[in-house]
Structure formats: C-alpha cells, structure tokens
Design a protein around this motif. Sequence first.
Motif, short mmCIF file in Angstrom:
data_model
loop_
_atom_site.label_atom_id
_atom_site.label_comp_id
_atom_site.label_asym_id
_atom_site.label_seq_id
_atom_site.Cartn_x
_atom_site.Cartn_y
_atom_site.Cartn_z
N HIS A 134 -6.88 7.52 1.31
CA HIS A 134 -7.58 7.73 0.04
C HIS A 134 -9.09 7.93 0.19
O HIS A 134 -9.74 8.45 -0.71
N ASN B 292 -9.77 3.79 5.67
CA ASN B 292 -8.98 4.27 4.55
C ASN B 292 -8.79 5.78 4.64
O ASN B 292 -9.28 6.53 3.80
N PHE C 284 0.84 -1.21 0.00
CA PHE C 284 0.00 0.00 0.00
C PHE C 284 0.87 1.25 0.00
O PHE C 284 0.69 2.16 -0.81
N TYR D 145 -13.68 -1.36 -9.41
CA TYR D 145 -12.63 -1.76 -8.46
C TYR D 145 -13.19 -2.68 -7.38
O TYR D 145 -12.54 -3.62 -6.93
N ASP E 184 -4.06 -1.26 -14.19
CA ASP E 184 -4.24 -0.20 -13.21
C ASP E 184 -3.86 1.17 -13.77
O ASP E 184 -4.56 2.14 -13.58
N CYS F 265 -6.60 -1.87 1.79
CA CYS F 265 -7.09 -0.95 0.76
C CYS F 265 -6.36 -1.14 -0.56
O CYS F 265 -5.30 -1.74 -0.59
N GLU F 266 -6.95 -0.59 -1.62
CA GLU F 266 -6.45 -0.67 -2.99
C GLU F 266 -6.79 -2.04 -3.59
O GLU F 266 -6.25 -3.07 -3.17
N TYR G 91 1.62 4.18 -2.73
CA TYR G 91 1.41 5.58 -2.39
C TYR G 91 2.63 6.42 -2.77
O TYR G 91 2.52 7.48 -3.38
#
Lengths: 231, 223
Positions: free
Chosen positions: B50, B47, A98, B14, B101, B64-65, A102
């Motif tokens: 974001h 989160n 993650f 997503y 992505d 997350c993501e 970022y």
Amino acid sequence: MAKNDVKVLGAWPSTFVMRPRIALNIKSVNYEFLEETFGSKSELLLQSNPVHKKIPVLIHGDKPICESMIIVEYIDEVWTSGPSILPSDPYDRAIQRFWAAYVDEKWFAAMRGLRIAQGEERKAFLDQVTEGLALLEEAFGKCSKGKAFFGGDRIGLLDIAFGSLLGWLRVTEKVGKVKLLDEAKTPGLVKWAESFCADAAVKSIMPETEKLIEFSKLLMAQMKGAPPPKN
Amino acid sequence: MAEVKLHGRWSSPYVYRVIWALKLKGIPYEYIEEDLFNKGPLLLQYNPVHKKVPVLVHGGKPICESMIIVEYIEQTWPQNPLLPNNPYERAMARFWVKFADDNTDKDSPFWLLFRSSGEKQEKAIKESLEILKVVEEHGLGEKKFFGGDKIGIVDIAFVEFAYWLGFIEEIVGVKLLDAHAFPRLHAWQKNLKEVPVIKENLPDHGEMLVYFKWRREMLMASQ
C-alpha cells in the motif's frame, strides 16, 4: 451443544457465508443453516442485522454476530477446544489479518470488476487480479513455510478468507476463458487451492462450479432488470 | 523490550489511531515523520503493497493498516485493555471498528463532500448524515464512550469523527455533527477530547486549519 443453539443465516452461493460455515466445521460445531430466499430478505435477517441487512449472520443462543471475518474470529474465541483458526503469535496474526483485508478490499473488487466489465476496462481488472495473485503467491510462500496452508498444517484465518473465493474464481476462469491460477505463475496457490477444496471442513460446502455458473445467470438477469447504478 | 517505531504523517487520522493506542498503554516509541510526496525507502520496504502510513515497526518487523496495528498492540501489551473481555462484546466492538473503517475512509461521503461542490456535495452531505444517524442510534446508544465508561477500540476507530470532521465542517461551511440532531455523538466528541491522553495527542489546530484550507483550494481549482 444443541444444533439449534447455533444458526447461520445465509445462502449457498455466497463467498462470505462459506466463511463461518468452514470455521464451524473446523471446530466440529453443529449448526442449523437457514437459507435466505434469493431476491428477498427474511424478518429474521432484518432483525439480526439491522445496520447492513446482509448475510452471513451467526446467531448463537439469541445473539446475532455479523460480518464474515468477525464471525470467524468470534467462533475461534468461543470454541477453544477445537483447532485454532488464528495464529497465537501477534505478528503472524497481524500478517494474516493484513492479507485477509487485502483480499476483501482490493482483490475482491478487482475480481468482481473482471466478471462484469468489457473491453479495455476488463483488461485493467484482469491486470489487477493477476498482480494480486502474484502478491498472494509470495505471501503464501512466507506464511505457509513449506506447509499446505497459509495457516501451516491446518486451515487458518487467511485460508478461509481467500479460499472461500475459489468457487467464483473458477467461474470467472471458465466463463471468462481465462486462466487465473496458473502452474507456471502461481504454483504454490494452485497446490494450495487443491488442498483447501479437499479439506474436510470445506469439501461439503464448496459450491460446484456448474451450479455457480447457473446461479450467476440468475444474478445477471436480476442486475439487468434492476435500475441503472448511480455514479 | 524490543524497539517500537511509528512511521506516520502529522495530519493523518489513521496515524493518530496508533498514537492513541500506544499512549493509552504507556508504550514508548520513536516517531518518524514521512513525506508522502517523497516517500522514504524504509516506508516502501515496510509497506510495499500500500505504500502508506501508519506503519508500526516492532523489533524490526513491520505491521501495516491502522486497526490491524491497534489489534497487534492490544495483544502484545495487554495492560489497559482496549477490547472487552467476552467474545460477543469483542465481536460487537470489531463490527463497529469495521463500520468506522468502511464509512469514514477517503472514499466516504464525508471526504467526498470535502472534495466536491454543487449537486455532488449535496448528495454527499445527505449520505454523511445517514451514517451519523446509524452510529448515533445503533453504535453509541446511551454510553458515554463506545467502550463504555472508558475509551476503547471503537472510540479509537472513530478518530475521524473525533477531530478531523470538525475541519471538514469548518472549511466547507456545513455543520454535520450538530448537537440537536446528534446529541449523543456530539457529547461523545466533547468528552473524548477532554480525556488527557487524547487532548495531549492531537495535531495542532491552527496547522490543521491551514492544511485543510489549502487542500480544499487545490481541489476546487482542479475542477
């Protein structure tokens, strides 16, 4: 393993190229470093990375692997006798990935903006960079759990992703006359940066700030000579 | 097994990446719909960086993501693997996941053409076609799915092409993924939607049309 079985296509100033080199050093893997000439792309590069035509490329045997962090994960999976780069716990792994994403997607763009922009725009990028560093300071506290690196006792995935940007961060601090890593605001990261740059896997390949500053002048000149960017 | 929860939005590609991964592995989960104009406090807590969906919460821990979540799912529940076994093929798969992505997100030409008109749109159409060409030739090649005979992580990553692109095409009135220009990708799109897990886990066609039409009208009105 024979040295010419593992090759890295790259260039010494590149943040992204540092990453697989650090990973190979961690695993004590000998490799041949094939440097691209600035301003042109070799046949080997165009063949090995036809989709993006970018460095770094790892060539293992005759197989090319592209994208710096994907190469790092590949190195970790292939050379299992060396120290692990990714954490074994799935949650810790997700957290490292993650923050690596970022750094690459949000923070890197802000850093690049900060180096190039002027006036009001520059201030906006500086704010983004500073906010990002505050987030990364917090992440460092959680990931390191009191140890030297994001990866714990040893350099891990996120250390490689973020640490590889330290050379250019120092350039921005010096040329832009701005303090980004600050003992008062980001004490954890300041100490981490020292440990990272001093690490055996990093020391010999982290470019000197002065050399990078010289190189950035070359880059600026090339950018000015290039056609204006499209909107 | 610790509780699995998925915070999502009914129309988000997503989120569907995560739904497909969970369903393909037979993992039970609780779904929580988030209103993006009125984000729940839990989402903001899970989160903070974001403030987006999807977020997977496993035993109280948030991830997350979307593709990072899929890799987490793959590692935690190894049945019906989504990634190949050997490191080189895994690296190839991850290359195409990153390509998906980077080239189908909200700033990609596909969404730019949805948000624009005139010259800007023409340019976005051209760039979209270039991306499709790269994927058709270098990514998919002769395979039925990106994962080979079975769906894999790359098929999941190209979720936008599977279903969402069709709505962009229909509302804007331009055919991008044409059977003549991109025979393999076109066949892939058809084959993917016939896989039972995928077929049974897509947002409602009618509702999507309404939603896309509304969004396009809002975007054009604000220009």
